[in-house]
Each structure stands twice: as C-alpha cells, then as structure tokens.
Design a protein around this motif. Structure first.
Motif, PDB file in Angstrom:
ATOM      1  N   TYR A  30       0.857  -1.202  -0.014  1.00 10.80           N
ATOM      2  CA  TYR A  30      -0.019   0.019   0.119  1.00 10.80           C
ATOM      3  C   TYR A  30       0.923   1.344   0.086  1.00 10.80           C
ATOM      4  O   TYR A  30       0.570   2.234  -0.527  1.00 10.80           O
ATOM      5  CB  TYR A  30      -0.898   0.034   1.317  1.00 10.80           C
ATOM      6  N   MET A  33       1.720   1.532  -3.546  1.00 12.46           N
ATOM      7  CA  MET A  33       0.862   2.124  -4.619  1.00 12.46           C
ATOM      8  C   MET A  33       0.491   3.773  -4.269  1.00 12.46           C
ATOM      9  O   MET A  33       0.269   4.408  -5.298  1.00 12.46           O
ATOM     10  CB  MET A  33      -0.377   1.339  -3.994  1.00 12.46           C
ATOM     11  N   GLU A  82       3.539   1.359  -9.621  1.00 19.76           N
ATOM     12  CA  GLU A  82       2.350   0.516  -9.385  1.00 19.76           C
ATOM     13  C   GLU A  82       2.612  -1.054  -9.630  1.00 19.76           C
ATOM     14  O   GLU A  82       1.988  -1.874  -8.874  1.00 19.76           O
ATOM     15  CB  GLU A  82       1.033   1.186 -10.158  1.00 19.76           C
TER      16      GLU A  82
END
Length: 92
Positions: A30, A33, A82
């Motif tokens: 996360y 990201m 990503e």
C-alpha cells in the motif's frame, strides 16, 4: 444399501480450521501504491497548462521540455511503481 453421499459427509472431520479472509496486500504494498499514485499525479500536473488566453495567439509553452519529456516519464515511472507494488511479496 447406504447412500454414497452420506458416507462421504460422515467421514469428513468436523473440526477443520476455516481460513480467515485477510488483506491481499501488506503495508509495504500500500505504501508503494500511494507513492506510485503521487508520482502519476505529479506527472499529470506537470503536463497541464501552457495554453493561451486568446485563441488567435499560439503559445509555444506547450512544447517545452517539462510537458514533452519530463511529465510523461514521470507518469510511466509511476505506473512502473504501481506494477512493482502489486508484484511485491508482502511477507518479505
């Protein structure tokens, strides 16, 4: 004569542990990201602008290096981050 379905359900253990559903990604995933999304957003922000207020006047600012080279490279780098965040093993 016994039914085969009833035999198979009787032999299965009843105290098998059920797996708890959890998050697919870990904290590192996360984090990467969010970093990737920030890089993509920065690239699109750098791409914006350069227009002219008067439609009859052409503004050469839309063809500067920031909008043609740097901003698209940032967007591509953000997408690469990503992809790395998705493929990163959360256990390591």
């Amino acid at each position: 004569m016994k039914n085969k379905k009833s035999e198979s359900t009787k032999t299965a253990p009843k105290n098998t542990p059920q797996s708890q559903p959890g998050f697919v990604f870990g904290k590192k995933n996360y984090l990467f990201m969010i970093i990737g999304l920030a890089v993509i957003a920065l690239g699109f922000i750098l791409m914006s602008g350069g227009g002219s207020d008067d439609p009859n006047v052409f503004n050469e600012a839309i063809f500067n290096a920031q909008r043609i080279h740097i901003a698209p490279m940032l967007v591509i780098a953000g997408f690469a981050i990503e992809i790395y965040a998705i493929l990163l093993n959360p256990d390591s």
